[in-house]
Design a protein around this motif. Structure first.
Motif, short mmCIF file in Angstrom:
data_model
loop_
_atom_site.label_atom_id
_atom_site.label_comp_id
_atom_site.label_asym_id
_atom_site.label_seq_id
_atom_site.Cartn_x
_atom_site.Cartn_y
_atom_site.Cartn_z
N ASP A 10 3.70 -23.04 -13.66
CA ASP A 10 4.91 -23.11 -12.59
C ASP A 10 5.68 -21.73 -13.32
N LEU A 11 5.85 -20.75 -12.05
CA LEU A 11 6.46 -19.62 -12.45
C LEU A 11 7.99 -19.89 -12.95
N ASP A 147 4.64 -20.56 -5.93
CA ASP A 147 4.69 -20.26 -7.64
C ASP A 147 4.24 -21.22 -8.35
N LYS A 200 9.37 -26.78 -19.16
CA LYS A 200 10.26 -25.54 -18.84
C LYS A 200 11.37 -25.55 -19.42
#
Ligand SMILES: [Mg+2]
Length: 425
Positions: A10-11, A147, A200
Motif C-alpha cells: 500500500d503506497l 495504490d 503504516k
C-alpha cells in the motif's frame, strides 16, 4: 521451508507522494491533494493554465490533465472554497487533516497546508509503471486499487526469507520510484492487508501463521477488509467488536449463509483466495460532477467530447483494448441514467467519440433537467488480437488505431490540447 506467503503493498499517501516525485520542494511539508468538480478541463481557452511538462524533465512524465494551475485558483469558486481532501501527507495528518474532509476545514486546521489539484493521469501512469516493475520481481501480482497491490510469493520465496524480501522490495521501490510504500505479508490476502495497515507509514510487517490469532484478536472488526459499516453494526448487536470476538462466534457467522462462511474463512486467514494477476486493471474511468449543473445541451456535448479525448488518451497510454464501455448522466432532478455496452472493436479515438456521443444522447432522457454528473468507464480489456474484433469494422479501425497512436505521441510531446475534436470549439 514453506513457501506460502502473500504480500500486500500500500503506497503511503500515494497522490501526495507522486506530486513530491515531480516537485521535491514538497518533501517534508504539509501537502494535500484535493478534488472538486474540475471546471478547468472545460476551459474554452485551453492553452491557458495547462502548461506542458517537458518529457525530459522527469522520468516518464506524460502530458498532464492540468499540470500547472494556480493551485489556489483551482479550489476557488468566486469567494467560496470548494473541494475535499483526497490524500494528505503524514505531516498534514499530524494536524488532523484527513481524507474526505472539506478543503475549507483542512485549511482551518493547518493554515500552511499546500493544497494541490489532482493529476489523475500522473497517478495512473506512476501506478502502472510500478506494477510493471513489480511484475519483474514477483511473478504473480494483482492490482487491487490504484495504490494497493497483492503479490504471491508461493513457491518463490521461502517463508523465513519473507521479511528480508519485503524490506528489500520497499527500498527498491523507494530507490527507483521515490515512492514510500508499506508492505505486509501473511498466508492470506486479507491478513496481509491488515499487516500492512499495522505497518503504516513506511513499514513492513510479516504475520506468520501461528501469529495470526494474537495479531488480529484486538483489532476492531470494522477494520477488516470488506466489513463495512452495516456489517460491523450488525456484528456489534451480537457483541462482536473485535476480530477476536468474531473468531469465537463461528456458529453464528457461519449461520449467515455462503457469505458468512466466506467471511469466517477470511477472518481466520484460511480463505485460500488467490492473487489474481488478470485483474491487474479493472477499468479506466473518468467522471465529473459539476458545481454548476449544465442546462445547455451544446455545452454538455462539448464537455463530453473533451472528457472523451482525455479518456481515450489514458486508454492509449496504458496500451489496453477495452471491450465494455459504460456511460452515465446525473440530472439535477436527482435521477440518473446509465448503460453499459460490450463490443469487440479495435480501440481508436474516432470510434470512441462517435460511440460515446450517440450513447450519451440516448441517456439524456430528461432534456429539461440540467446535468450534474457525467461518467464514463472502460473495462474488460482484451489483447490487440484482430481475430476477436468486429470484422466489418476492423479495416477502418486499424487505420484509426494507428492514427490514435500518432495522436498519443503528439499529445505526449505538445500537450493534451494540441489536437482537439472539432465539436469542442
Ligand atoms: Mg495508500
Amino acid at each position: 521451508m514453506m513457501r506460502s506467503m502473500i504480500i500486500h503493498l500500500d503506497l503511503d499517501c500515494f497522490f501526495a507522494s507522486c506530486e513530491r516525485v515531480h516537485n521535491s520542494a514538497l518533501n517534508g511539508k504539509c501537502v494535500a491533494v484535493g478534488g472538486r468538480g474540475d471546471p478547468f478541463i472545460f476551459d474554452k481557452n485551453p492553452a491557458q493554465g495547462k502548461k506542458l511538462m517537458n518529457l525530459n524533465s522527469g522520468a516518464f512524465v506524460p502530458s498532464l490533465f492540468h499540470a500547472q494551475y494556480d493551485n489556489k485558483e483551482y479550489f476557488k469558486d468566486g469567494d467560496t472554497l470548494r473541494g475535499i481532501i483526497t490524500t494528505a501527507s503524514y505531516e498534514a495528518r499530524a494536524y488532523g487533516v484527513k481524507t474526505a474532509m472539506s478543503v475549507h476545514e483542512a485549511l482551518r486546521l493547518c493554515p500552511h497546508l499546500i493544497l494541490l489539484p489532482p493529476n489523475h493521469l500522473l497517478y495512473h501512469t506512476m501506478s502502472h509503471e510500478l506494477m510493471e516493475f513489480l511484475a519483474t520481481v514477483v511473478p504473480v501480482m494483482e492490482q487491487y486499487s490504484i495504490d494497493e497491490m497483492f503479490g504471491d510469493l508461493r513457491g518463490w520465496i521461502a517463508d523465513e526469507d519473507t521479511d528480508a524480501f519485503i524490506r528489500e522490495l520497499q527500498h527498491q521501490i523507494m530507490g527507483q520510484f521515490k515512492l514510500p510504500v508499506s508492505i505486509g505479508a501473511s498466508c492470506s490476502k486479507w491478513i496481509a492487508k491488515l499487516a500492512t495497515s499495522a505497518a503504516k507509514p513506511y513499514g513492513t510487517r510479516v504475520i506468520r501463521h501461528d501469529e495470526i490469532e494474537s495479531f488480529v484478536k484486538d483489532i476492531s472488526i470494522g477494520e477488516f477488509p470488506g466489513v463495512g459499516k452495516a456489517l460491523s453494526a450488525k456484528m456489534a448487536r451480537y457483541g462482536i467488536k473485535t476480530i477476536g470476538d468474531a473468531w469465537r462466534s463461528e456458529n453464528l457467522i457461519r449461520s449467515w449463509g455462503r457469505a458468512g462462511h466466506d467471511l469466517y474463512q477470511r477472518l481466520r486467514g484460511e480463505d485460500n483466495e488467490p492473487v489474481q494477476s488478470k485483474r491487474s486493471r479493472k477499468g479506466i474511468g473518468l467522471s465529473r460532477s459539476m458545481d454548476h449543473p449544465i442546462e445547455e445541451r451544446d455545452e454538455l456535448y462539448r464537455r463530453i467530447h473533451i472528457l472523451v479525448r482525455h479518456w481515450s488518451h489514458t486508454i492509449m497510454k496504458l496500451g489496453v483494448n477495452p471491450t465494455t464501455y459504460a456511460f452515465s448522466l446525473g440530472f439535477d432532478n436527482g435521477l440518473s441514467s446509465k448503460k453499459q455496452y460490450t463490443l469487440y472493436r479495435l480501440f481508436n479515438e474516432h470510434f470512441l467519440h462517435h460511440f460515446s456521443i450517440e450513447k450519451f444522447r440516448e441517456l439524456d432522457i430528461y432534456p429539461h433537467s440540467s446535468i450534474r454528473y457525467i461518467g464514463m468507464s472502460a473495462t474488460k480489456f482484451t489483447s490487440h488480437d484482430p481475430k476477436s474484433f468486429d470484422l466489418l469494422e476492423i479495416q477502418n479501425d486499424t487505420k484509426m488505431n494507428k492514427l490514435t497512436d500518432v495522436l498519443t505521441q503528439i499529445r505526449d510531446k505538445y500537450g493534451m490540447d494540441i489536437v482537439r475534436n472539432g465539436s469542442e470549439l
